[in-house]
Scaffold this motif. Structure first.
Motif, mmCIF file in Angstrom:
data_model
loop_
_atom_site.group_PDB
_atom_site.id
_atom_site.type_symbol
_atom_site.label_atom_id
_atom_site.label_comp_id
_atom_site.label_asym_id
_atom_site.label_seq_id
_atom_site.Cartn_x
_atom_site.Cartn_y
_atom_site.Cartn_z
ATOM 1 N N CYS A 1 -2.478 4.464 0.211
ATOM 2 C CA CYS A 1 -3.839 4.995 0.042
ATOM 3 C C CYS A 1 -4.820 4.296 0.978
ATOM 4 C CB CYS A 1 -4.290 4.860 -1.406
ATOM 5 S SG CYS A 1 -3.558 6.062 -2.513
ATOM 6 N N THR A 2 -4.679 2.989 1.123
ATOM 7 C CA THR A 2 -5.583 2.241 2.003
ATOM 8 C C THR A 2 -5.452 2.712 3.445
ATOM 9 O OG1 THR A 2 -5.474 0.314 0.550
ATOM 10 C CG2 THR A 2 -6.213 -0.070 2.810
ATOM 11 N N ILE A 3 -4.227 2.861 3.901
ATOM 12 C CA ILE A 3 -4.010 3.337 5.274
ATOM 13 C C ILE A 3 -4.491 4.777 5.413
ATOM 14 C CG2 ILE A 3 -2.222 3.934 6.976
ATOM 15 C CD1 ILE A 3 -0.689 1.427 5.959
ATOM 16 N N GLY A 4 -4.175 5.616 4.434
ATOM 17 C CA GLY A 4 -4.617 7.011 4.476
ATOM 18 C C GLY A 4 -6.126 7.143 4.498
ATOM 19 N N ILE A 5 -6.805 6.376 3.653
ATOM 20 C CA ILE A 5 -8.264 6.404 3.606
ATOM 21 C C ILE A 5 -8.838 5.883 4.920
ATOM 22 C CG2 ILE A 5 -10.278 5.321 2.520
ATOM 23 C CD1 ILE A 5 -8.660 5.502 -0.148
ATOM 24 N N PHE B 1 1.759 -1.338 -5.729
ATOM 25 C CA PHE B 1 1.325 -1.994 -4.496
ATOM 26 C C PHE B 1 1.633 -1.115 -3.278
ATOM 27 C CE2 PHE B 1 1.854 -5.026 -0.972
ATOM 28 C CZ PHE B 1 0.579 -5.573 -0.975
ATOM 29 N N ILE B 2 2.804 -0.492 -3.269
ATOM 30 C CA ILE B 2 3.153 0.427 -2.176
ATOM 31 C C ILE B 2 2.168 1.595 -2.141
ATOM 32 C CG2 ILE B 2 4.877 2.112 -1.391
ATOM 33 C CD1 ILE B 2 7.013 0.102 -2.402
ATOM 34 N N ASP B 3 1.846 2.148 -3.303
ATOM 35 C CA ASP B 3 0.874 3.239 -3.364
ATOM 36 C C ASP B 3 -0.498 2.786 -2.877
ATOM 37 O OD1 ASP B 3 2.703 5.100 -4.324
ATOM 38 O OD2 ASP B 3 2.283 4.601 -6.416
ATOM 39 N N PHE B 4 -0.883 1.549 -3.216
ATOM 40 C CA PHE B 4 -2.158 0.996 -2.753
ATOM 41 C C PHE B 4 -2.193 0.910 -1.228
ATOM 42 C CE2 PHE B 4 -4.482 -2.796 -1.350
ATOM 43 C CZ PHE B 4 -5.773 -2.446 -1.745
ATOM 44 N N ILE B 5 -1.111 0.423 -0.635
ATOM 45 C CA ILE B 5 -1.028 0.321 0.832
ATOM 46 C C ILE B 5 -1.132 1.710 1.465
ATOM 47 C CG2 ILE B 5 0.482 -0.321 2.775
ATOM 48 C CD1 ILE B 5 -0.702 -2.736 1.334
ATOM 49 N N TRP C 1 4.969 16.255 -7.876
ATOM 50 C CA TRP C 1 6.232 15.647 -7.463
ATOM 51 C C TRP C 1 7.018 15.077 -8.647
ATOM 52 C CZ3 TRP C 1 6.735 11.144 -3.440
ATOM 53 C CH2 TRP C 1 7.929 11.279 -2.741
ATOM 54 N N GLN C 2 7.023 15.771 -9.757
ATOM 55 C CA GLN C 2 7.840 15.446 -10.935
ATOM 56 C C GLN C 2 7.662 14.012 -11.430
ATOM 57 O OE1 GLN C 2 11.749 16.513 -9.568
ATOM 58 N NE2 GLN C 2 11.401 18.688 -9.950
ATOM 59 N N GLY C 3 6.409 13.587 -11.544
ATOM 60 C CA GLY C 3 6.110 12.284 -12.105
ATOM 61 C C GLY C 3 6.179 11.116 -11.144
ATOM 62 N N ARG C 4 6.327 11.407 -9.860
ATOM 63 C CA ARG C 4 6.478 10.318 -8.888
ATOM 64 C C ARG C 4 5.288 10.248 -7.935
ATOM 65 N NH1 ARG C 4 12.222 12.457 -7.197
ATOM 66 N NH2 ARG C 4 10.812 14.141 -6.855
ATOM 67 N N THR C 5 5.034 9.058 -7.464
ATOM 68 C CA THR C 5 4.204 8.812 -6.299
ATOM 69 C C THR C 5 5.159 8.283 -5.239
ATOM 70 O OG1 THR C 5 3.764 6.545 -7.001
ATOM 71 C CG2 THR C 5 2.167 8.239 -7.703
ATOM 72 N N VAL C 6 4.658 7.984 -4.075
ATOM 73 C CA VAL C 6 5.549 7.469 -3.024
ATOM 74 C C VAL C 6 6.175 6.138 -3.455
ATOM 75 C CG1 VAL C 6 5.667 6.662 -0.634
ATOM 76 C CG2 VAL C 6 4.318 8.693 -1.197
#
Length: 134
Positions: A21-25, A15-19, A60-65
């Motif tokens: 990406c949404t803001i970035g896009i 969900f954090i990644d979705f937020i 980033w060694q298997g991580r997203t934000v």
């Protein structure tokens, strides 16, 4: 023994990644099209989120934000770091299976993460990965 990440922590990280990406896009759309969400932003909306979910874990060694925030990461089952091929299989093939099954495999996957001892989903099994605490 490896401590794998369960459904709740994986869902919140996603969900954090979705937020993000949404803001970035939206910001890129604003920059290129003058609107926060322009209808003609095909490249940005179609590919940026996928690139984020494939490239960031490789870099980033298997991580997203979101995963970084919860101290979890994607690893190969043999303990190695994920590669570009691993993430392509995990993301593209996994999403293709979810799409072709009309979302049924996605629902099954959510139950698998919550109920399996190793918390592996369909796309984890396909790619030979798991999500673990670092």
């Amino acid at each position: 023994m490896v401590k794998t990440a369960g459904f709740q922590v994986r869902f919140i990280a996603l969900f954090i990644d979705f937020i993000i990406c949404t803001i970035g896009i939206g910001l890129l759309s604003l920059l290129f099209y003058g609107q926060f969400f322009a209808s003609e932003q095909h490249f940005i909306t179609d590919y940026l989120g996928v690139l984020y979910s494939i490239l960031l874990p490789v870099i980033w060694q298997g991580r997203t934000v979101g995963k970084h925030f919860y101290h979890i990461r994607i690893m190969k089952t043999n303990g190695e770091k994920v590669t570009l091929i691993t993430m392509l299989i995990r993301t593209i093939v996994g999403n293709l299976i979810y799409l072709l099954s009309f979302g049924i495999c996605f629902i099954i996957s959510a139950f698998m993460v919550g109920m399996r001892e190793d918390n592996r989903s369909v796309h984890d099994l396909i790619a030979g990965t798991y999500v673990t605490y670092k």
